[in-house]
Design a protein around this motif. Structure first.
Motif, mmCIF file in Angstrom:
data_model
loop_
_atom_site.group_PDB
_atom_site.id
_atom_site.type_symbol
_atom_site.label_atom_id
_atom_site.label_comp_id
_atom_site.label_asym_id
_atom_site.label_seq_id
_atom_site.Cartn_x
_atom_site.Cartn_y
_atom_site.Cartn_z
ATOM 1 N N LEU A 44 -4.802 -11.712 -7.814
ATOM 2 C CA LEU A 44 -3.929 -10.553 -7.635
ATOM 3 C C LEU A 44 -4.336 -9.479 -8.654
ATOM 4 O O LEU A 44 -4.225 -9.695 -9.861
ATOM 5 C CB LEU A 44 -2.475 -10.971 -7.825
ATOM 6 N N LYS A 45 -4.801 -8.303 -8.170
ATOM 7 C CA LYS A 45 -5.329 -7.251 -9.046
ATOM 8 C C LYS A 45 -4.404 -6.018 -9.025
ATOM 9 O O LYS A 45 -3.763 -5.723 -8.025
ATOM 10 C CB LYS A 45 -6.737 -6.839 -8.580
ATOM 11 N N GLN A 46 -4.405 -5.337 -10.189
ATOM 12 C CA GLN A 46 -3.624 -4.102 -10.316
ATOM 13 C C GLN A 46 -4.485 -2.943 -9.820
ATOM 14 O O GLN A 46 -5.607 -2.736 -10.265
ATOM 15 C CB GLN A 46 -3.235 -3.881 -11.784
ATOM 16 N N THR A 47 -3.979 -2.190 -8.829
ATOM 17 C CA THR A 47 -4.687 -1.028 -8.281
ATOM 18 C C THR A 47 -3.806 0.215 -8.433
ATOM 19 O O THR A 47 -2.672 0.135 -8.926
ATOM 20 C CB THR A 47 -5.042 -1.259 -6.798
ATOM 21 N N GLU A 48 -4.337 1.381 -7.974
ATOM 22 C CA GLU A 48 -3.583 2.625 -8.075
ATOM 23 C C GLU A 48 -2.318 2.579 -7.239
ATOM 24 O O GLU A 48 -1.325 3.227 -7.567
ATOM 25 C CB GLU A 48 -4.456 3.813 -7.632
ATOM 26 N N THR A 49 -2.380 1.788 -6.142
ATOM 27 C CA THR A 49 -1.219 1.709 -5.255
ATOM 28 C C THR A 49 -0.332 0.508 -5.555
ATOM 29 O O THR A 49 0.628 0.241 -4.839
ATOM 30 C CB THR A 49 -1.690 1.630 -3.792
ATOM 31 N N GLY A 50 -0.705 -0.231 -6.603
ATOM 32 C CA GLY A 50 0.086 -1.403 -6.963
ATOM 33 C C GLY A 50 -0.762 -2.678 -6.937
ATOM 34 O O GLY A 50 -2.008 -2.645 -6.869
ATOM 35 N N LEU A 51 -0.081 -3.816 -6.992
ATOM 36 C CA LEU A 51 -0.786 -5.110 -7.003
ATOM 37 C C LEU A 51 -1.279 -5.458 -5.603
ATOM 38 O O LEU A 51 -0.541 -5.314 -4.607
ATOM 39 C CB LEU A 51 0.155 -6.211 -7.508
ATOM 40 N N GLN A 52 -2.517 -5.906 -5.531
ATOM 41 C CA GLN A 52 -3.105 -6.308 -4.254
ATOM 42 C C GLN A 52 -4.001 -7.535 -4.437
ATOM 43 O O GLN A 52 -4.559 -7.763 -5.517
ATOM 44 C CB GLN A 52 -3.929 -5.138 -3.655
ATOM 45 N N TRP A 53 -4.155 -8.299 -3.326
ATOM 46 C CA TRP A 53 -5.048 -9.466 -3.353
ATOM 47 C C TRP A 53 -6.497 -9.019 -3.405
ATOM 48 O O TRP A 53 -6.837 -7.921 -3.003
ATOM 49 C CB TRP A 53 -4.875 -10.329 -2.088
ATOM 50 N N GLY A 54 -7.358 -9.869 -3.888
ATOM 51 C CA GLY A 54 -8.777 -9.594 -3.836
ATOM 52 C C GLY A 54 -9.261 -9.494 -2.401
ATOM 53 O O GLY A 54 -8.725 -10.145 -1.486
ATOM 54 N N ARG A 55 -10.246 -8.641 -2.174
ATOM 55 C CA ARG A 55 -10.694 -8.367 -0.812
ATOM 56 C C ARG A 55 -11.570 -9.464 -0.212
ATOM 57 O O ARG A 55 -11.921 -9.389 0.960
ATOM 58 C CB ARG A 55 -11.445 -7.033 -0.796
#
Length: 459
Positions: A54-65
């Motif tokens: 689970l990674k922190q991105t500009e749009t929030g937390l997201q799973w790895g691709r």
């Protein structure tokens, strides 16, 4: 019979070893199942791997691709991330019925146990507290606390405890094996006694009590049967002896009168010839009576062997000389051959019985051949055995006689071989052997072997 008890002892020890092996395998299986139960299914991911994915991105937390959310969540029901205040800042398939804010006490509770019956696991990450739940009813959660000293003490006591258990099991096996062996030794001793013809009365208790009782019953049955056989054999021997005694008196009178008639010059030649025939038949009857008595006594052990050391050469010459004085010798030509080795040979035997055996063979050869025959008496010896051969050039033995002499069962019309049977009994009683064969092209042959004594003092 000693091997019987040893065999039982071996099987008891083998059983103990199998029990220990099965116990060890069971313990190993328990540890193996416990280890496998802690492993995550091969199709899913560990909690730490999910939290790291689970990674922190500009749009929030997201799973790895590298995987879709469904692939990341394979084997789990839902997941969420709580911030430091207990608010849900990210979720995946979180049920609507669950709260979206949790206090510190609620977090403490569900991190150890369950959240709305969902078994959950927590992982602290930089972005907050990662919480993932497994489906309801798929996992049991228990909290076990144990002092470090207790763990160390248990670890140290495992090996001594296993050794003690092993010694206890082996001790029990050895104890029961010893008790069973003692019972079996009594039974085997009883079997040895029965095999030697004795009777037993074993204690019918303990490990082999039932078997001992069966042996006692068998012993009693054998005792009764032997009693019946002994009484029957005694009655038979006494009956034969009584009948023989009763026959001898009238037979002696008949023989005496026949001899008087045979010598009476006033009678016609034909009458004197018939009287001579009566004398011959009376002698046969008397010989048969003597053979019948002798074979009965030999068969039932009532005729003791009066063994004495006898020089074989002089003894055999006396037997041949006595036969030559018999009226039957006039109907044959006798060729006697005794080697020098026989002269120094020593027989440890009953001379009277051996004389009877040799006379039976010589007289049998003359009686059962109509015309004059040639008899050959040959004696030889080696270091241990006296070899005697008596052969003739007569008609030989009938096949039915040879069949019975060679041990074949007697039929309804069994031939009369009482005289030769006495020969067998006497030779066998002295530890020797005898063979009856026919010569080629005609004639009979008897081969006898008798053991020799080592010296004159041997008894």
């Amino acid at each position: 019979m000693k091997t019987f008890a040893a065999l039982i002892r071996r099987y008891v020890l083998a059983t103990a070893a199998i029990v220990l092996l099965v116990g060890g395998l069971l313990v190993g299986q328990i540890f193996y199942v416990g280890f496998k139960s802690n492993a995550v299914d091969a199709t899913g991911y560990r909690v730490g791997a999910l939290a790291d994915a689970l990674k922190q991105t500009e749009t929030g937390l997201q799973w790895g691709r590298e995987h879709t959310p469904a692939e990341w969540m394979q084997g789990y029901a839902w997941a969420m991330v709580l911030d430091d205040n207990g608010n849900v800042i990210w979720q995946q398939d979180l049920p609507q019925k669950l709260n979206h804010r949790y206090t510190a006490s609620e977090v403490a509770v569900f991190s150890h146990w369950y959240l709305a019956d969902y078994p959950v696991q927590c992982w602290a990450a930089d972005y907050g507290l990662f919480v993932v739940a497994e489906p309801v009813g798929t996992c049991w959660k228990y909290n076990i606390d144990m002092k470090q000293k207790m763990i160390i003490m248990l670890a140290k006591s495992i090996q001594p405890t296993m050794v003690e258990l092993l010694l206890v099991v082996l001790g029990c096996c050895l104890f029961f094996s010893w008790r069973g062996s003692k019972s079996l030794q009594t039974v085997t001793a009883g079997l040895d006694t029965l095999a030697q013809g004795g009777t037993v009365s074993l204690p019918a208790a303990g490990f082999a009590g039932e078997l001992a009782q069966k042996l006692n019953e068998t012993s009693e049955q054998l005792r009764r049967r032997n009693e019946i056989i002994a009484r029957r054999d005694t009655a038979r021997t006494e009956w034969i002896a009584g009948v023989s005694h009763d026959i001898r008196t009238p037979l002696a009178l008949i023989l005496g009168w026949a001899e008087q008639l045979q010598r009476d010059a006033t009678l016609p030649a034909a009458a004197r010839q018939k009287a001579g025939g009566i004398c011959t038949q009376c002698e046969k009857i008397r010989s048969l009576i003597e053979d019948l008595n002798l074979t009965s006594k030999l068969q039932y052990g009532a005729q003791p062997l009066r063994r004495q050391s006898t020089q074989a050469g002089p003894f055999l010459r006396r037997v041949v000389a006595a036969f030559c004085e018999n009226p039957l010798a006039a109907r044959c030509t006798l060729d006697c051959s005794i080697t020098p080795a026989v002269e120094t040979a020593i027989l440890h035997a009953d001379a009277a019985l051996l004389t009877r055996a040799l006379e039976n063979v010589l007289q049998n050869a003359v009686r059962h051949n109509a015309g004059p025959i040639t008899l050959a008496f040959h004696a030889d010896a080696d270091e241990t055995t006296l070899h005697l051969t008596i052969q003739d050039d007569g008609t030989g033995y009938p096949q039915s006689v040879l069949a019975v002499l060679n041990g074949e069962p007697e039929g309804e019309n069994a031939p009369h071989i009482l005289g030769l049977h006495v020969v067998e009994q006497i030779i066998n009683a002295h530890g020797g052997s005898v063979q009856f064969v026919n010569r080629d092209p005609h004639g009979a042959k008897v081969m006898m072997q008798l053991p020799l004594a080592k010296d004159e003092n041997e008894k």
